[in-house]
Design a protein around this motif. Structure first.
Motif, PDB file in Angstrom:
ATOM      1  N   GLY A   1       0.631  -1.268   0.003  1.00  9.56           N
ATOM      2  CA  GLY A   1       0.221  -0.058  -0.116  1.00  9.56           C
ATOM      3  C   GLY A   1       0.925   1.291   0.193  1.00  9.56           C
ATOM      4  O   GLY A   1       0.463   2.236  -0.662  1.00  9.56           O
ATOM      5  N   ALA A   2       2.079   1.244   0.779  1.00  8.88           N
ATOM      6  CA  ALA A   2       2.746   2.315   0.725  1.00  8.88           C
ATOM      7  C   ALA A   2       3.475   2.692  -0.530  1.00  8.88           C
ATOM      8  O   ALA A   2       3.571   3.775  -1.142  1.00  8.88           O
ATOM      9  CB  ALA A   2       4.058   2.195   1.973  1.00  8.88           C
ATOM     10  N   LEU A   3       3.953   1.629  -1.200  1.00  7.23           N
ATOM     11  CA  LEU A   3       4.463   1.697  -2.441  1.00  7.23           C
ATOM     12  C   LEU A   3       3.598   2.460  -3.412  1.00  7.23           C
ATOM     13  O   LEU A   3       4.039   3.045  -4.135  1.00  7.23           O
ATOM     14  CB  LEU A   3       4.951   0.178  -2.949  1.00  7.23           C
ATOM     15  CG  LEU A   3       5.603  -0.084  -4.336  1.00  7.23           C
ATOM     16  CD1 LEU A   3       7.175   0.797  -4.245  1.00  7.23           C
ATOM     17  CD2 LEU A   3       5.870  -1.325  -4.726  1.00  7.23           C
TER      18      LEU A   3
ATOM     19  N   ALA B   1       2.896   9.599  -5.625  1.00  4.33           N
ATOM     20  CA  ALA B   1       3.471  11.123  -5.128  1.00  4.33           C
ATOM     21  C   ALA B   1       4.570  11.380  -5.802  1.00  4.33           C
ATOM     22  O   ALA B   1       4.727  12.601  -6.338  1.00  4.33           O
ATOM     23  CB  ALA B   1       3.758  10.840  -3.592  1.00  4.33           C
ATOM     24  N   THR B   2       5.465  10.499  -6.135  1.00  2.18           N
ATOM     25  CA  THR B   2       6.726  10.790  -6.514  1.00  2.18           C
ATOM     26  C   THR B   2       6.712  11.083  -8.287  1.00  2.18           C
ATOM     27  O   THR B   2       7.550  11.893  -8.932  1.00  2.18           O
ATOM     28  CB  THR B   2       7.986   9.870  -6.431  1.00  2.18           C
ATOM     29  OG1 THR B   2       7.435   8.509  -6.849  1.00  2.18           O
ATOM     30  CG2 THR B   2       8.187   9.713  -5.028  1.00  2.18           C
ATOM     31  N   GLN B   3       5.386  10.603  -9.053  1.00  2.00           N
ATOM     32  CA  GLN B   3       5.125  10.864 -10.149  1.00  2.00           C
ATOM     33  C   GLN B   3       4.606  12.224 -10.345  1.00  2.00           C
ATOM     34  O   GLN B   3       4.954  12.930 -11.144  1.00  2.00           O
ATOM     35  CB  GLN B   3       4.311   9.822 -10.777  1.00  2.00           C
ATOM     36  CG  GLN B   3       4.864   8.331 -10.923  1.00  2.00           C
ATOM     37  CD  GLN B   3       3.711   7.205 -11.079  1.00  2.00           C
ATOM     38  OE1 GLN B   3       2.613   7.655 -11.135  1.00  2.00           O
ATOM     39  NE2 GLN B   3       4.036   6.086 -11.478  1.00  2.00           N
TER      40      GLN B   3
ATOM     41  N   ASN C   1      10.398   7.640   2.286  1.00  2.00           N
ATOM     42  CA  ASN C   1       9.446   6.764   2.696  1.00  2.00           C
ATOM     43  C   ASN C   1       9.185   5.643   1.562  1.00  2.00           C
ATOM     44  O   ASN C   1       8.914   4.419   1.775  1.00  2.00           O
ATOM     45  CB  ASN C   1       7.956   7.261   2.965  1.00  2.00           C
ATOM     46  CG  ASN C   1       7.918   7.960   4.386  1.00  2.00           C
ATOM     47  OD1 ASN C   1       7.815   7.198   5.234  1.00  2.00           O
ATOM     48  ND2 ASN C   1       7.833   9.299   4.494  1.00  2.00           N
ATOM     49  N   LEU C   2       9.351   5.910   0.091  1.00  2.00           N
ATOM     50  CA  LEU C   2       9.239   5.101  -0.588  1.00  2.00           C
ATOM     51  C   LEU C   2      10.822   4.194  -0.668  1.00  2.00           C
ATOM     52  O   LEU C   2      10.489   2.642  -0.739  1.00  2.00           O
ATOM     53  CB  LEU C   2       9.437   5.534  -2.134  1.00  2.00           C
ATOM     54  CG  LEU C   2       9.441   4.742  -3.343  1.00  2.00           C
ATOM     55  CD1 LEU C   2       8.125   3.834  -3.390  1.00  2.00           C
ATOM     56  CD2 LEU C   2       9.601   5.584  -4.657  1.00  2.00           C
ATOM     57  N   GLY C   3      11.587   4.531  -0.266  1.00  2.00           N
ATOM     58  CA  GLY C   3      12.830   3.820   0.119  1.00  2.00           C
ATOM     59  C   GLY C   3      12.786   2.718   1.158  1.00  2.00           C
ATOM     60  O   GLY C   3      13.129   1.280   0.915  1.00  2.00           O
ATOM     61  N   ILE C   4      11.923   2.882   2.259  1.00  2.00           N
ATOM     62  CA  ILE C   4      11.442   2.157   3.398  1.00  2.00           C
ATOM     63  C   ILE C   4      10.523   1.026   2.890  1.00  2.00           C
ATOM     64  O   ILE C   4      11.086   0.055   3.152  1.00  2.00           O
ATOM     65  CB  ILE C   4      10.885   3.204   4.346  1.00  2.00           C
ATOM     66  CG1 ILE C   4      12.006   4.127   5.089  1.00  2.00           C
ATOM     67  CG2 ILE C   4      10.120   2.042   5.518  1.00  2.00           C
ATOM     68  CD1 ILE C   4      11.242   5.198   5.919  1.00  2.00           C
ATOM     69  N   ALA C   5       9.559   1.325   2.176  1.00  2.00           N
ATOM     70  CA  ALA C   5       8.666   0.425   1.694  1.00  2.00           C
ATOM     71  C   ALA C   5       9.539  -0.716   0.627  1.00  2.00           C
ATOM     72  O   ALA C   5       9.263  -1.778   0.865  1.00  2.00           O
ATOM     73  CB  ALA C   5       7.657   1.033   0.805  1.00  2.00           C
ATOM     74  N   LEU C   6      10.339  -0.097  -0.330  1.00  2.00           N
ATOM     75  CA  LEU C   6      11.125  -1.021  -1.183  1.00  2.00           C
ATOM     76  C   LEU C   6      11.768  -1.710  -0.437  1.00  2.00           C
ATOM     77  O   LEU C   6      11.981  -3.195  -0.690  1.00  2.00           O
ATOM     78  CB  LEU C   6      11.774  -0.249  -2.251  1.00  2.00           C
ATOM     79  CG  LEU C   6      10.781   0.448  -3.174  1.00  2.00           C
ATOM     80  CD1 LEU C   6      11.481   1.699  -3.825  1.00  2.00           C
ATOM     81  CD2 LEU C   6      10.322  -0.576  -4.284  1.00  2.00           C
TER      82      LEU C   6
ATOM     83  N   LEU D   1      17.625   1.768  -2.711  1.00  2.00           N
ATOM     84  CA  LEU D   1      18.852   2.424  -2.764  1.00  2.00           C
ATOM     85  C   LEU D   1      18.659   3.515  -3.685  1.00  2.00           C
ATOM     86  O   LEU D   1      18.959   4.825  -3.242  1.00  2.00           O
ATOM     87  CB  LEU D   1      19.928   1.495  -3.128  1.00  2.00           C
ATOM     88  CG  LEU D   1      21.236   2.010  -3.149  1.00  2.00           C
ATOM     89  CD1 LEU D   1      21.656   2.578  -1.753  1.00  2.00           C
ATOM     90  CD2 LEU D   1      22.551   1.237  -3.547  1.00  2.00           C
ATOM     91  N   ARG D   2      18.020   3.345  -4.825  1.00  2.00           N
ATOM     92  CA  ARG D   2      17.850   4.525  -5.588  1.00  2.00           C
ATOM     93  C   ARG D   2      16.912   5.528  -5.259  1.00  2.00           C
ATOM     94  O   ARG D   2      17.215   6.714  -5.431  1.00  2.00           O
ATOM     95  CB  ARG D   2      17.422   4.034  -6.944  1.00  2.00           C
ATOM     96  CG  ARG D   2      18.407   3.353  -7.983  1.00  2.00           C
ATOM     97  CD  ARG D   2      17.939   3.086  -9.441  1.00  2.00           C
ATOM     98  NE  ARG D   2      17.012   1.890  -9.451  1.00  2.00           N
ATOM     99  CZ  ARG D   2      17.016   0.816  -9.757  1.00  2.00           C
ATOM    100  NH1 ARG D   2      18.383   0.408  -9.538  1.00  2.00           N
ATOM    101  NH2 ARG D   2      16.125  -0.159  -9.658  1.00  2.00           N
ATOM    102  N   ALA D   3      16.005   5.012  -4.203  1.00  2.00           N
ATOM    103  CA  ALA D   3      15.095   6.213  -3.741  1.00  2.00           C
ATOM    104  C   ALA D   3      15.784   6.945  -2.903  1.00  2.00           C
ATOM    105  O   ALA D   3      15.620   8.138  -2.625  1.00  2.00           O
ATOM    106  CB  ALA D   3      13.665   5.528  -3.182  1.00  2.00           C
TER     107      ALA D   3
END
Length: 212
Positions: free
Chosen positions: A125-127, A133-135, A146-151, A161-163
């Motif tokens: 759900g976070a992803l 949001a990033t789009q 937060n995207l990095g945490i979810a991934l 890592l890229r996030a």
């Protein structure tokens, strides 16, 4: 009539002063009936209560406002913030979802929805929320963090890592991104790079245990 001078609004302010608002649930509906301008004044009053850590009063006022005006996305969004501050993540998520049903591209609601999904360990759900949001706006570092945490929790370590790197491109002094960046690096067995990330975090906050 000025909103602050209506009888019910004045009584409401007195109840706030004496910490008795929660025992007088009809005052807000009365104030709304007396003058349409009272809705805006009540919204600002709820924000002021939240800002002064009177979360129960703020929650009560926003709940009444949402019942009176269920089409304003700002109201459930702020309810979500208050629920998060109260560590009621399930209620916060429900509030953000109501806000997004009214304003699907609201960035603040999407980012907070994603962060709350992370709190609830709903990483899929976070992803979904954070990718959206990033789009919409790739220039918000909290969305990338937060995207990095979810991934990372989804074991998509390279993407995680890229996030984090995107967050750091926006703010090279972003402590949380340096700390969290070490986690997927460790998972990828890139230990020297993980150490470097931790050292960057420690340089920023030498007394914070996370970096150590």
């Amino acid at each position: 009539m000025n909103a602050s001078h209506t009888p019910s609004f004045a009584q409401l302010l007195e109840c706030l002063r004496t910490n008795t608002l929660l025992g007088n649930p009809s005052l807000i509906s009365q104030a709304l009936q007396e003058d349409a301008q009272n809705e805006s004044a009540l919204f600002q009053l709820a924000l002021a209560c939240a800002g002064h850590e009177r979360l129960d009063d703020a929650f009560f006022i926003f709940n009444c406002l949402e019942a009176a005006n269920p089409t304003d996305p700002r109201i459930p969004y702020n309810l979500g913030l208050i629920c998060s501050l109260r560590s009621d993540h399930a209620a916060a998520l429900a509030a953000y979802e109501r806000a997004l049903s009214l304003a699907p591209d609201d960035l603040d609601a999407l980012i907070n929805q994603g962060a709350t999904c992370n709190d609830l360990k709903d990483y899929a759900g976070a992803l979904k929320a954070l990718e959206r949001a990033t789009q919409i706006n790739p220039g918000i570092k909290e969305a990338w963090l937060n995207l990095g945490i979810a991934l990372n929790h989804l074991q998509s370590y390279e993407q995680s890592l890229r996030a984090y790197d995107q967050a750091l491109a926006l703010d090279p002094q972003y402590f949380e991104a340096w700390v969290n960046r070490s986690v997927p690096l460790n998972a990828l067995k890139r230990y020297q790079e993980a150490c470097t990330s931790c050292e960057k975090a420690i340089a920023l906050r030498p007394n914070d245990a996370q970096g150590w």
